[in-house]
Write a protein that holds these residues in place. Structure first.
Motif, PDB file in Angstrom:
ATOM      1  N   TYR A  48      -7.510  39.608  -6.083  1.00 47.21           N
ATOM      2  CA  TYR A  48      -7.331  39.003  -4.584  1.00 47.21           C
ATOM      3  C   TYR A  48      -6.287  38.245  -4.274  1.00 47.21           C
ATOM      4  O   TYR A  48      -5.328  38.193  -3.323  1.00 47.21           O
ATOM      5  CB  TYR A  48      -8.808  38.165  -4.241  1.00 47.21           C
ATOM      6  CG  TYR A  48      -8.655  37.536  -3.164  1.00 47.21           C
ATOM      7  CD1 TYR A  48      -8.992  37.949  -1.803  1.00 47.21           C
ATOM      8  CD2 TYR A  48      -8.296  36.340  -2.700  1.00 47.21           C
ATOM      9  CE1 TYR A  48      -8.724  37.703  -0.412  1.00 47.21           C
ATOM     10  CE2 TYR A  48      -8.325  35.726  -1.385  1.00 47.21           C
ATOM     11  CZ  TYR A  48      -8.477  36.204  -0.403  1.00 47.21           C
ATOM     12  OH  TYR A  48      -8.240  35.675   0.840  1.00 47.21           O
ATOM     13  N   GLU A  49      -5.890  37.132  -5.283  1.00 41.20           N
ATOM     14  CA  GLU A  49      -4.946  36.291  -5.146  1.00 41.20           C
ATOM     15  C   GLU A  49      -3.612  37.217  -5.299  1.00 41.20           C
ATOM     16  O   GLU A  49      -2.703  36.787  -4.252  1.00 41.20           O
ATOM     17  CB  GLU A  49      -4.721  35.154  -6.275  1.00 41.20           C
ATOM     18  CG  GLU A  49      -6.089  34.070  -6.129  1.00 41.20           C
ATOM     19  CD  GLU A  49      -5.910  33.117  -5.360  1.00 41.20           C
ATOM     20  OE1 GLU A  49      -5.010  33.417  -4.541  1.00 41.20           O
ATOM     21  OE2 GLU A  49      -6.669  32.088  -5.248  1.00 41.20           O
ATOM     22  N   GLY A  50      -3.331  38.000  -5.981  1.00 40.64           N
ATOM     23  CA  GLY A  50      -2.346  38.813  -6.116  1.00 40.64           C
ATOM     24  C   GLY A  50      -2.101  39.747  -4.858  1.00 40.64           C
ATOM     25  O   GLY A  50      -1.005  39.970  -4.196  1.00 40.64           O
ATOM     26  N   ILE A  52      -3.433  39.038  -1.601  1.00 35.93           N
ATOM     27  CA  ILE A  52      -3.272  38.266  -0.493  1.00 35.93           C
ATOM     28  C   ILE A  52      -1.566  37.914  -0.734  1.00 35.93           C
ATOM     29  O   ILE A  52      -1.036  37.817   0.431  1.00 35.93           O
ATOM     30  CB  ILE A  52      -3.840  37.189  -0.678  1.00 35.93           C
ATOM     31  CG1 ILE A  52      -5.087  37.220   0.439  1.00 35.93           C
ATOM     32  CG2 ILE A  52      -3.157  35.769  -0.265  1.00 35.93           C
ATOM     33  CD1 ILE A  52      -5.045  37.667   1.662  1.00 35.93           C
ATOM     34  N   ASN A  53      -0.988  37.634  -1.795  1.00 36.95           N
ATOM     35  CA  ASN A  53       0.364  37.181  -1.799  1.00 36.95           C
ATOM     36  C   ASN A  53       1.326  38.457  -1.534  1.00 36.95           C
ATOM     37  O   ASN A  53       2.162  38.041  -0.942  1.00 36.95           O
ATOM     38  CB  ASN A  53       0.747  36.893  -3.436  1.00 36.95           C
ATOM     39  CG  ASN A  53       0.230  35.332  -3.827  1.00 36.95           C
ATOM     40  OD1 ASN A  53      -0.062  34.570  -2.817  1.00 36.95           O
ATOM     41  ND2 ASN A  53       0.325  35.037  -5.099  1.00 36.95           N
ATOM     42  N   MET A  54       0.818  39.602  -1.824  1.00 38.85           N
ATOM     43  CA  MET A  54       1.510  40.828  -1.292  1.00 38.85           C
ATOM     44  C   MET A  54       1.891  41.003  -0.087  1.00 38.85           C
ATOM     45  O   MET A  54       2.703  41.212   0.767  1.00 38.85           O
ATOM     46  CB  MET A  54       0.924  41.922  -1.782  1.00 38.85           C
ATOM     47  CG  MET A  54       1.226  42.093  -3.569  1.00 38.85           C
ATOM     48  SD  MET A  54       0.110  43.447  -4.017  1.00 38.85           S
ATOM     49  CE  MET A  54       1.399  44.972  -3.762  1.00 38.85           C
ATOM     50  N   MET A 110      -2.101  27.509  -5.116  1.00 41.23           N
ATOM     51  CA  MET A 110      -2.769  27.816  -6.368  1.00 41.23           C
ATOM     52  C   MET A 110      -3.001  29.269  -6.507  1.00 41.23           C
ATOM     53  O   MET A 110      -3.888  29.674  -7.635  1.00 41.23           O
ATOM     54  CB  MET A 110      -4.292  27.121  -6.046  1.00 41.23           C
ATOM     55  CG  MET A 110      -4.241  25.636  -6.206  1.00 41.23           C
ATOM     56  SD  MET A 110      -3.691  24.890  -7.808  1.00 41.23           S
ATOM     57  CE  MET A 110      -4.915  25.329  -8.874  1.00 41.23           C
ATOM     58  N   GLY A 111      -2.572  30.031  -5.961  1.00 38.21           N
ATOM     59  CA  GLY A 111      -2.783  31.649  -6.337  1.00 38.21           C
ATOM     60  C   GLY A 111      -2.470  32.161  -7.391  1.00 38.21           C
ATOM     61  O   GLY A 111      -3.109  32.722  -8.338  1.00 38.21           O
ATOM     62  N   LEU A 112      -0.987  31.915  -7.797  1.00 34.74           N
ATOM     63  CA  LEU A 112      -0.380  32.301  -8.989  1.00 34.74           C
ATOM     64  C   LEU A 112      -1.227  31.596 -10.341  1.00 34.74           C
ATOM     65  O   LEU A 112      -1.518  32.173 -11.442  1.00 34.74           O
ATOM     66  CB  LEU A 112       1.089  32.026  -9.041  1.00 34.74           C
ATOM     67  CG  LEU A 112       1.888  33.090  -8.102  1.00 34.74           C
ATOM     68  CD1 LEU A 112       3.270  32.761  -8.096  1.00 34.74           C
ATOM     69  CD2 LEU A 112       1.665  34.538  -8.909  1.00 34.74           C
TER      70      LEU A 112
HETATM   71 MG   LIG Z   1      -1.076  32.776  -2.966  1.00 33.86          MG
END
Ligand SMILES: [Mg+2]
Ligand SMILES: Nc1ncnc2c1ncn2[C@@H]1O[C@H](COP(=O)(O)OP(=O)(O)OP(=O)(O)O)[C@@H](O)[C@H]1O
Lengths: 140, 111
Positions: A48-50, A52-54, A110-112
């Protein structure tokens, strides 16, 4: 599950109403395959974090997930701007998220760190102006 | 305490009761920043927040919390509400501030 199962997802840019759908789908499939809940949760959070970052930082991209009996491999490839300083980006609290994105609750930086914390292996390949590919493995 | 037990206490309004009201609540967590909640909210906890967009529901599902509590009278927007229904996520709501809402759950859990 003798052979690896391969799933692919096109992630569209700037679509927050759909962001998270690929991760949710993977979560459902892992659950139904009987993957242990702890591994399912790790994959769900990291992916999910990856994903959303995309959506936020790149222009969408392609996610490939390979489910094997002993591990789950995730490859997130985008054609975004790239990450100029990976060490800085990996720091808890570092974020370049614009204000309208922050007002949705993103931008804690905090995503990465979450992706690192919840996976057993993570590598970032990035080329400025070309894009970023993040490879993550969660062992079962 | 199960989600249904929390509903029955009528401390909170029910926005969406979710697919599994028999699910245990084992703790309570507060934060509005999504990736902090994602990284720190324990599985099976009640997550108290004022952030009511679709990403709240995605994080709730993927971090595997038992339910979401919308505090301060904050509302789930239309899209988020539909998503909560579709994903079967339990969402409750209250006019009370975040701390007070969380404290009530804590007291129910720990007597
Ligand atoms: Mg992020
Ligand atoms: N795929 C990507 N392409 C380009 N830059 C990225 C990508 N992923 C992350 N970044 C950069 O790294 C920074 C840190 O990312 P991280 O996910 O940790 O935090 P964030 O997305 O800003 O906030 P959040 O806590 O909501 O995830 C981002 O602000 C962005 O500058």
């Amino acid at each position: 599950m003798a052979e690896a199962i391969r799933l692919t997802y096109e992630i569209s840019p700037d679509d927050f109403t759909r962001a998270g759908e690929a991760s949710s789908d993977v979560k459902k499939k892992l659950k139904s395959l009987g993957v242990p809940p702890e591994a399912v949760r790790k994959v769900s959070i990291a992916m999910y974090e990856g994903e959303i970052n995309m959506v936020i930082h790149a222009k969408g991209g392609l996610i490939t997930v390979e489910i094997s009996p002993d591990q789950i491999l995730m490859i997130l490839a985008d054609k975004g701007p790239g990450i100029p300083d990976i060490d800085q980006a990996m720091q808890a609290g570092w974020s370049t998220a614009p204000n309208e994105i922050r007002s949705l609750g993103f931008g804690a930086g905090m995503g990465l760190p979450n992706m690192k914390k919840y996976t057993d292996e993570m590598t970032i390949d990035t080329v400025i102006g070309k894009g970023t590919t993040i490879t993550m493995i969660v062992k079962i | 305490m199960k989600v249904q037990d929390l509903i029955d206490k009528q401390i909170f309004h029910v926005v969406n009761s979710g697919d599994d009201t028999g699910r245990e609540i084992t703790g309570v967590f507060c934060c509005d920043l999504l990736s902090i909640a994602m990284g720190k909210a324990p599985a099976d906890s009640a997550w108290v927040t004022v952030m009511g967009n679709i990403n709240t529901i995605a994080v709730a599902t993927l971090a595997d919390v038992s339910c979401v509590i919308m505090a301060e009278g904050a509302a789930l927007d239309e899209v988020a509400r539909a998503k909560a229904k579709q994903q079967g996520v339990a969402v409750l709501a209250t006019e009370e501030p975040v701390f007070d809402a969380a404290l009530k759950i804590y007291q129910e859990l720990h007597g």
